[in-house]
Design a protein around this motif. Structure first.
Motif, PDB file in Angstrom:
ATOM      1  N   LYS A  87      39.510  49.961  28.928  1.00  0.00           N
ATOM      2  CA  LYS A  87      39.891  49.168  30.104  1.00  0.00           C
ATOM      3  C   LYS A  87      38.655  48.980  31.005  1.00  0.00           C
ATOM      4  O   LYS A  87      37.621  49.595  30.779  1.00  0.00           O
ATOM      5  CB  LYS A  87      41.030  49.866  30.852  1.00  0.00           C
ATOM      6  CG  LYS A  87      42.354  49.815  30.068  1.00  0.00           C
ATOM      7  CD  LYS A  87      43.464  50.530  30.809  1.00  0.00           C
ATOM      8  CE  LYS A  87      44.747  50.519  29.993  1.00  0.00           C
ATOM      9  NZ  LYS A  87      45.806  51.335  30.607  1.00  0.00           N
ATOM     10  N   PRO A  88      38.780  48.123  32.045  1.00  0.00           N
ATOM     11  CA  PRO A  88      37.597  47.884  32.897  1.00  0.00           C
ATOM     12  C   PRO A  88      36.969  49.189  33.416  1.00  0.00           C
ATOM     13  O   PRO A  88      35.744  49.332  33.385  1.00  0.00           O
ATOM     14  CB  PRO A  88      38.161  47.046  34.046  1.00  0.00           C
ATOM     15  CG  PRO A  88      39.309  46.308  33.428  1.00  0.00           C
ATOM     16  CD  PRO A  88      39.910  47.258  32.427  1.00  0.00           C
ATOM     17  N   LEU A  89      37.775  50.120  33.894  1.00  0.00           N
ATOM     18  CA  LEU A  89      37.257  51.428  34.285  1.00  0.00           C
ATOM     19  C   LEU A  89      37.437  52.319  33.058  1.00  0.00           C
ATOM     20  O   LEU A  89      38.433  53.034  32.925  1.00  0.00           O
ATOM     21  CB  LEU A  89      37.985  51.943  35.524  1.00  0.00           C
ATOM     22  CG  LEU A  89      37.763  51.030  36.744  1.00  0.00           C
ATOM     23  CD1 LEU A  89      38.842  51.206  37.782  1.00  0.00           C
ATOM     24  CD2 LEU A  89      36.399  51.268  37.361  1.00  0.00           C
ATOM     25  N   GLU A 350      35.888  34.941  43.700  1.00  0.00           N
ATOM     26  CA  GLU A 350      37.169  34.682  44.340  1.00  0.00           C
ATOM     27  C   GLU A 350      38.144  34.359  43.222  1.00  0.00           C
ATOM     28  O   GLU A 350      38.074  33.290  42.629  1.00  0.00           O
ATOM     29  CB  GLU A 350      36.989  33.462  45.253  1.00  0.00           C
ATOM     30  CG  GLU A 350      37.646  33.578  46.575  1.00  0.00           C
ATOM     31  CD  GLU A 350      37.181  32.459  47.500  1.00  0.00           C
ATOM     32  OE1 GLU A 350      36.095  32.614  48.112  1.00  0.00           O
ATOM     33  OE2 GLU A 350      37.872  31.438  47.591  1.00  0.00           O
ATOM     34  N   ILE A 351      39.018  35.295  42.905  1.00  0.00           N
ATOM     35  CA  ILE A 351      39.887  35.145  41.740  1.00  0.00           C
ATOM     36  C   ILE A 351      41.135  34.348  42.109  1.00  0.00           C
ATOM     37  O   ILE A 351      41.818  34.686  43.079  1.00  0.00           O
ATOM     38  CB  ILE A 351      40.323  36.539  41.209  1.00  0.00           C
ATOM     39  CG1 ILE A 351      39.112  37.465  41.012  1.00  0.00           C
ATOM     40  CG2 ILE A 351      41.161  36.415  39.936  1.00  0.00           C
ATOM     41  CD1 ILE A 351      38.238  37.161  39.849  1.00  0.00           C
ATOM     42  N   VAL A 366      43.335  37.720  33.635  1.00  0.00           N
ATOM     43  CA  VAL A 366      42.204  37.636  32.709  1.00  0.00           C
ATOM     44  C   VAL A 366      40.846  37.616  33.416  1.00  0.00           C
ATOM     45  O   VAL A 366      39.928  38.355  33.067  1.00  0.00           O
ATOM     46  CB  VAL A 366      42.348  36.389  31.811  1.00  0.00           C
ATOM     47  CG1 VAL A 366      41.137  36.222  30.904  1.00  0.00           C
ATOM     48  CG2 VAL A 366      43.619  36.504  30.985  1.00  0.00           C
ATOM     49  N   ARG A 367      40.750  36.765  34.434  1.00  0.00           N
ATOM     50  CA  ARG A 367      39.446  36.606  35.056  1.00  0.00           C
ATOM     51  C   ARG A 367      39.008  37.875  35.791  1.00  0.00           C
ATOM     52  O   ARG A 367      37.857  38.287  35.720  1.00  0.00           O
ATOM     53  CB  ARG A 367      39.491  35.435  36.038  1.00  0.00           C
ATOM     54  CG  ARG A 367      38.122  34.973  36.353  1.00  0.00           C
ATOM     55  CD  ARG A 367      38.010  33.888  37.383  1.00  0.00           C
ATOM     56  NE  ARG A 367      36.671  33.998  37.913  1.00  0.00           N
ATOM     57  CZ  ARG A 367      36.292  33.550  39.085  1.00  0.00           C
ATOM     58  NH1 ARG A 367      37.155  32.921  39.844  1.00  0.00           N
ATOM     59  NH2 ARG A 367      35.059  33.725  39.498  1.00  0.00           N
TER      60      ARG A 367
ATOM     61  N   ASN B  46      31.791  28.183  38.679  1.00  0.00           N
ATOM     62  CA  ASN B  46      32.412  28.291  37.356  1.00  0.00           C
ATOM     63  C   ASN B  46      32.624  29.753  36.983  1.00  0.00           C
ATOM     64  O   ASN B  46      31.684  30.552  36.952  1.00  0.00           O
ATOM     65  CB  ASN B  46      31.510  27.577  36.346  1.00  0.00           C
ATOM     66  CG  ASN B  46      32.054  27.654  34.947  1.00  0.00           C
ATOM     67  OD1 ASN B  46      31.942  28.682  34.292  1.00  0.00           O
ATOM     68  ND2 ASN B  46      32.669  26.589  34.494  1.00  0.00           N
ATOM     69  N   ALA B  47      33.882  30.104  36.698  1.00  0.00           N
ATOM     70  CA  ALA B  47      34.241  31.506  36.432  1.00  0.00           C
ATOM     71  C   ALA B  47      33.446  32.089  35.265  1.00  0.00           C
ATOM     72  O   ALA B  47      32.950  33.216  35.332  1.00  0.00           O
ATOM     73  CB  ALA B  47      35.735  31.615  36.157  1.00  0.00           C
TER      74      ALA B  47
END
Lengths: 383, 196
Positions: A87-89, A350-351, A366-367, B46-47
């Motif tokens: 996972k990310p962490l 900025e998601i 996802v992002r 752009n992501a």
């Protein structure tokens, strides 16, 4: 580890309690002579102790960030979606430390603990804490592990405030500072929501000036309303609309029917409030919201955030979410503008997300996942 | 290394502060960090590019440059770069002015719409040019404000900017002589270093 946990789960975890006897002088001027911190860790600390990551929790968080306490637990820790192998962490890479902050109600010393001076629960007499007090107590915990420098300090919301304060108070002890959905100080509107929540608690007749434990009462109604107010502000209008709309849970608008209707959102909010009021301490809620209100990153740096960040030596990742209006992207842009002015290294994204302030906890974005993963993977731990 | 990036690099001072507008995957900034020890920030919206920048180890800020550089102080960067992005801007003139407010010098690169292939395409086919370097159809192109070298120089005059250097790039080596004589006809990419 039992086989029935997912491969990317940290599995069963057992909290540890650390006792500290060295007095801690607090920002308010009072001193905690001794205190406990309850802690969970995930992954292995490497021999050089260079792969440690501190997770700082938000308003209602605690030490149980990932995994399960019992094989039959229904829910994992509060940030399980982002902590674990792969996972990310990533616990294959990092040794992750997660604690319940001082003033909490999940095992660390707080308002429900016994005040050694009086032999009674602290209640409302527990000292007001500021973010820096948590940072100093976390620094002592770090020493207990023999860790000289965090690879990263990571936090969302109030946790992000702790991460930023870390970078200023202990610049040489933080390599990366990950600040998610946070702010350098709360706006008036934000303080107003917190005050309304506190008033809901304090005006509950069971509050008894904060000494409800001694009176064997609990201000559950007040705390429940406080949580409902908070919860509304953690979601976005659109997100709430998509999830609940005007769906009815019971009743009908048909003519000739007197039975009152109940919207889904009503029952959802009440359920959230009631549940929370059974598992959380009202004085802790007041204490945590005050710490949020009092936080002002640049106050002691002539109100100049760039001047503040010139103290920092870490690199920064700052993330905001488009539909978060409680800690709006504009607040994060203030952080990155100050960081750039101070010539610090920073990545900002900025998601796009419909989940409001809660987005930082919501799985499967996802992002957010890709960015956090890529950033954390780039962090060197073999130095 | 891309030839346009090499040329940009020549105009960058060692240890300077650089802002790269529309920084893409951060390749240019990453080169400038390695070769010129610059401290830089890239801006992009752009992501995918933002994640690539993180992989390339460059600072990147998600920010729409069409909305201005309001968050940057006057003359706070030694160089502001805009590489192959000016032609995608709604207001290239305003962006250029903002760049020169924030940067002591600016480097702008853009595809030359005056290149002979583009001219021939339009003249003979009667249709907007589509080529290797401009692979888009008119209706889906991000390039909404094409200009030629000459057009850009007219804009510089109107904005009272000093052109410190101008370079052109053509991919075909046989074009080297021709592009030195008729840059507006044989240069594919224009590179300008300008100041106020």
């Amino acid at each position: 580890m039992p086989d029935n946990f997912a491969q990317d789960s940290v599995g069963l975890v057992t909290p540890q309690t650390f006792h500290f006897d060295e007095p801690l002088i607090l920002a308010c001027g009072r001193t905690l002579q001794s205190y406990d911190l309850i802690v969970e860790t995930y992954g292995e600390l490497n021999p050089q102790k260079t792969n440690a990551v501190l997770i700082c929790h938000a308003l209602s968080g605690h030490h149980h960030a990932a995994g399960f306490h019992h094989a039959d637990d229904k829910k994992p820790g509060w940030w399980d979606a982002y902590i674990g192998p792969g996972k990310p962490l990533d616990t294959n890479k990092f040794f992750i430390v997660s604690l319940n902050n001082l003033g909490g109600c999940h095992g660390s010393t707080g308002p429900t603990s016994i005040d050694p001076d009086s032999g009674k629960p602290y209640g409302a007499n527990f000292p007001n804490l500021r973010v820096r007090d948590w940072v100093h107590s976390q620094a002592r915990l770090m020493e207990r592990f023999g860790i000289k420098q965090w690879a990263a300090v990571v936090g969302g919301s109030l946790g992000g405030m702790q991460a930023m304060r870390w970078s200023l108070e202990y610049p040489d002890r933080v390599r990366h500072c990950v600040v998610i959905a946070s702010a350098m100080k709360l706006t008036a509107q934000n303080i107003a929501f917190n005050e309304t929540a506190r008033r809901a608690i304090m005006t509950d007749h069971n509050y008894n000036d904060g000494d409800y434990l001694q009176h064997q009462t609990l201000p559950q109604e007040g705390l429940s309303i406080a949580r409902m107010i908070g919860h509304i502000t953690y979601l976005s209008d659109d997100g709430m609309g998509q999830k609940f709309g005007r769906e009815l849970r019971s009743g009908s608008f048909a003519q000739g029917i007197e039975e009152p209707v109940e919207f889904q959102i009503q029952s959802y909010l009440r359920y959230q409030g009631e549940n929370f009021s059974k598992s959380f301490d009202a004085n802790t809620y007041i204490l945590m919201t005050r710490a949020l209100d009092y936080f002002d990153l640049a106050r002691e740096y002539n109100d100049d955030a760039a001047q503040a960040f010139r103290q920092a030596q870490s690199k920064f990742l700052v993330i905001s979410f488009t539909s978060d209006w409680r800690f709006a992207p504009e607040r994060s842009r203030e952080i990155i503008n100050a960081l750039m002015k101070a010539d610090r290294d920073v990545v900002y994204a900025e998601i796009e997300s419909p989940y409001g302030h809660d987005a930082f906890l919501v799985p499967q974005q996802v992002r957010y996942w890709d960015l956090l993963t890529t950033y954390m993977q780039k962090i060197e731990v073999s130095c | 290394m891309r030839i346009d990036h090499l040329m940009v690099e020549q105009w960058i001072q060692q240890n300077s502060r650089v802002l790269d507008l529309g920084c893409g995957d951060g390749t240019l900034l990453s080169h400038l960090q390695a070769n010129k020890n610059v401290h830089g920030y890239g801006l992009d919206i752009n992501a995918e590019n933002i994640v690539r920048c993180v992989e390339n180890g460059v600072n990147v800020i998600e920010q729409n440059i069409e909305e201005g550089l309001y968050n940057f102080d006057d003359q706070s960067f030694d160089t502001v770069i805009m590489s192959q992005t000016l032609q995608t801007m709604h207001n290239p003139d305003k962006v250029l002015e903002e760049m020169l407010r924030v940067g002591k010098q600016c480097i702008v690169t853009f595809p030359n719409f005056g290149h002979w292939k583009a001219r021939f395409h339009l003249a003979l086919n009667g249709r907007m040019p589509v080529s290797d370097i401009l692979p888009y159809e008119w209706y889906n192109t991000p390039n909404i404000h094409f200009c030629t070298f000459r057009d850009f120089e007219v804009l510089c005059e109107a904005l009272k900017l000093k052109v410190l250097n101008r370079e052109v790039i053509a991919t075909q080596s046989s074009g080297a002589f021709l592009r030195s004589v008729w840059p507006n006809l044989f240069g594919e990419t224009a590179l300008y270093r300008v100041t106020k």
